[in-house]
Design a protein around this motif. Structure first.
Motif, short mmCIF file in Angstrom:
data_model
loop_
_atom_site.label_atom_id
_atom_site.label_comp_id
_atom_site.label_asym_id
_atom_site.label_seq_id
_atom_site.Cartn_x
_atom_site.Cartn_y
_atom_site.Cartn_z
N CYS A 143 -2.30 -9.37 9.40
CA CYS A 143 -2.13 -9.82 8.02
C CYS A 143 -0.74 -9.51 7.49
O CYS A 143 -0.17 -8.47 7.81
CB CYS A 143 -3.15 -9.14 7.11
SG CYS A 143 -4.83 -9.48 7.57
N GLU A 144 -0.24 -10.41 6.66
CA GLU A 144 0.99 -10.13 5.93
C GLU A 144 0.67 -9.41 4.62
O GLU A 144 1.46 -8.63 4.13
CB GLU A 144 1.75 -11.43 5.66
CG GLU A 144 2.30 -12.06 6.92
CD GLU A 144 3.01 -13.37 6.67
OE1 GLU A 144 3.37 -13.66 5.51
OE2 GLU A 144 3.22 -14.11 7.64
N ARG A 145 -0.49 -9.71 4.08
CA ARG A 145 -0.94 -9.06 2.84
C ARG A 145 -2.05 -8.07 3.20
O ARG A 145 -2.92 -8.39 4.00
CB ARG A 145 -1.52 -10.07 1.86
CG ARG A 145 -0.52 -11.03 1.31
CD ARG A 145 -1.22 -11.99 0.36
NE ARG A 145 -0.30 -12.93 -0.19
CZ ARG A 145 0.36 -12.76 -1.33
NH1 ARG A 145 0.16 -11.68 -2.03
NH2 ARG A 145 1.19 -13.67 -1.76
N VAL A 146 -1.99 -6.91 2.59
CA VAL A 146 -3.08 -5.96 2.76
C VAL A 146 -3.67 -5.67 1.39
O VAL A 146 -2.94 -5.61 0.40
CB VAL A 146 -2.62 -4.66 3.46
CG1 VAL A 146 -2.29 -4.92 4.91
CG2 VAL A 146 -1.44 -4.04 2.75
N PRO A 147 -4.99 -5.55 1.31
CA PRO A 147 -5.62 -5.40 0.00
C PRO A 147 -5.32 -4.09 -0.70
O PRO A 147 -5.49 -3.97 -1.91
CB PRO A 147 -7.11 -5.54 0.31
CG PRO A 147 -7.23 -5.16 1.73
CD PRO A 147 -5.96 -5.58 2.39
N ASP A 148 -4.86 -3.09 0.05
CA ASP A 148 -4.66 -1.78 -0.57
C ASP A 148 -3.23 -1.51 -1.02
O ASP A 148 -2.94 -0.44 -1.53
CB ASP A 148 -5.14 -0.67 0.36
CG ASP A 148 -4.56 -0.75 1.76
OD1 ASP A 148 -3.76 -1.66 2.04
OD2 ASP A 148 -4.94 0.09 2.59
N ALA A 149 -2.32 -2.46 -0.88
CA ALA A 149 -0.92 -2.24 -1.24
C ALA A 149 -0.78 -1.81 -2.70
O ALA A 149 -0.03 -0.87 -3.01
CB ALA A 149 -0.09 -3.49 -0.97
N ALA A 150 -1.51 -2.46 -3.59
CA ALA A 150 -1.41 -2.12 -5.01
C ALA A 150 -1.97 -0.73 -5.28
O ALA A 150 -1.39 0.04 -6.07
CB ALA A 150 -2.16 -3.16 -5.85
N ALA A 151 -3.06 -0.38 -4.63
CA ALA A 151 -3.65 0.96 -4.83
C ALA A 151 -2.71 2.03 -4.30
O ALA A 151 -2.56 3.09 -4.92
CB ALA A 151 -5.01 1.05 -4.15
N ILE A 152 -2.06 1.76 -3.18
CA ILE A 152 -1.09 2.71 -2.64
C ILE A 152 0.04 2.93 -3.64
O ILE A 152 0.45 4.06 -3.90
CB ILE A 152 -0.54 2.23 -1.28
CG1 ILE A 152 -1.65 2.27 -0.22
CG2 ILE A 152 0.65 3.07 -0.83
CD1 ILE A 152 -1.31 1.53 1.06
N ALA A 153 0.52 1.85 -4.22
CA ALA A 153 1.60 1.95 -5.22
C ALA A 153 1.14 2.76 -6.43
O ALA A 153 1.88 3.61 -6.93
CB ALA A 153 2.06 0.55 -5.65
N LEU A 154 -0.08 2.50 -6.89
CA LEU A 154 -0.60 3.26 -8.04
C LEU A 154 -0.72 4.75 -7.73
O LEU A 154 -0.33 5.59 -8.54
CB LEU A 154 -1.97 2.71 -8.46
CG LEU A 154 -1.97 1.34 -9.12
CD1 LEU A 154 -3.39 0.79 -9.18
CD2 LEU A 154 -1.37 1.42 -10.52
N LEU A 155 -1.25 5.07 -6.57
CA LEU A 155 -1.42 6.47 -6.19
C LEU A 155 -0.06 7.14 -5.95
O LEU A 155 0.12 8.31 -6.31
CB LEU A 155 -2.31 6.59 -4.95
CG LEU A 155 -3.78 6.21 -5.19
CD1 LEU A 155 -4.51 6.04 -3.87
CD2 LEU A 155 -4.47 7.23 -6.08
#
Length: 184
Positions: free
Chosen positions: A101-113
């Motif tokens: 995948c080029e997009r991963v669903p957790d990228a935004a959560a990683i950024a928030l954390l």
């Protein structure tokens, strides 16, 4: 109509929504596009690459992270994105497993954390744990819905509804907050 990677992915999404993941085949996509299956392989190397491209298309509907979104909002958004396409949770989980995948669903959560002070490895682990919960919950919701539609099951399961999702989400977020003092 010229066959492009985008047209192949669009056709695959249509087939996924109408027939489900088990019936998503290169031949069926080719038939939908009015071409031979070999024409698809000019743009898409193999079925795993196709599934990753479809996963990327599904995940492109996730909201972008800004300073206003919370971890809970991100999780709810991901769930809604997955629920918007038949068998999406299973497809995204399989695509993540092969790493195409080029997009991963957790990228935004990683950024928030990370913004909340988590180290990069811990932010990735915590976010992935949340993704696993969301994928599993939605996968069971979608499977159960398919079984209800087919008449195999007669009743819904309260554990797999909105309240069940919210309880699991609250447990995860409160656990994250407890570990680091991160606001929910």
């Amino acid at each position: 109509m010229a066959v492009t990677k985008a047209s192949i992915v669009d056709a695959a999404l249509g087939i996924l929504d109408q027939y489900g993941l088990p019936d998503l085949s290169m031949r069926r996509i080719a038939d939908a596009l009015g071409v031979q299956a070999a024409a698809i392989y000019w743009h898409i190397a193999n079925k795993q690459t196709l599934l990753a491209a479809v996963s990327d298309a599904i995940l492109s509907d996730q909201r972008s992270v800004d300073g206003q979104i919370s971890l809970a909002d991100w999780a709810r958004d991901l769930r809604q994105v997955l629920l918007s396409h038949r068998d999406a949770a299973e497809l995204v989980a399989a695509s993540l497993a092969v790493g195409l995948c080029e997009r991963v669903p957790d990228a935004a959560a990683i950024a928030l954390l990370s913004r909340a002070g988590w180290s990069s490895p811990d932010a990735e682990r915590a976010a992935r744990a949340m993704v696993h919960f969301i994928l599993a919950h939605v996968m069971q919701e979608q499977t159960r819905q398919d079984l209800l539609s087919a008449g195999v099951l007669q009743a819904s399961s309260e554990a797999l509804d909105e309240e069940g999702f919210e309880l699991g989400l609250r447990m995860l977020i409160e656990g994250i907050a407890r570990i680091t003092g991160t606001p929910e």
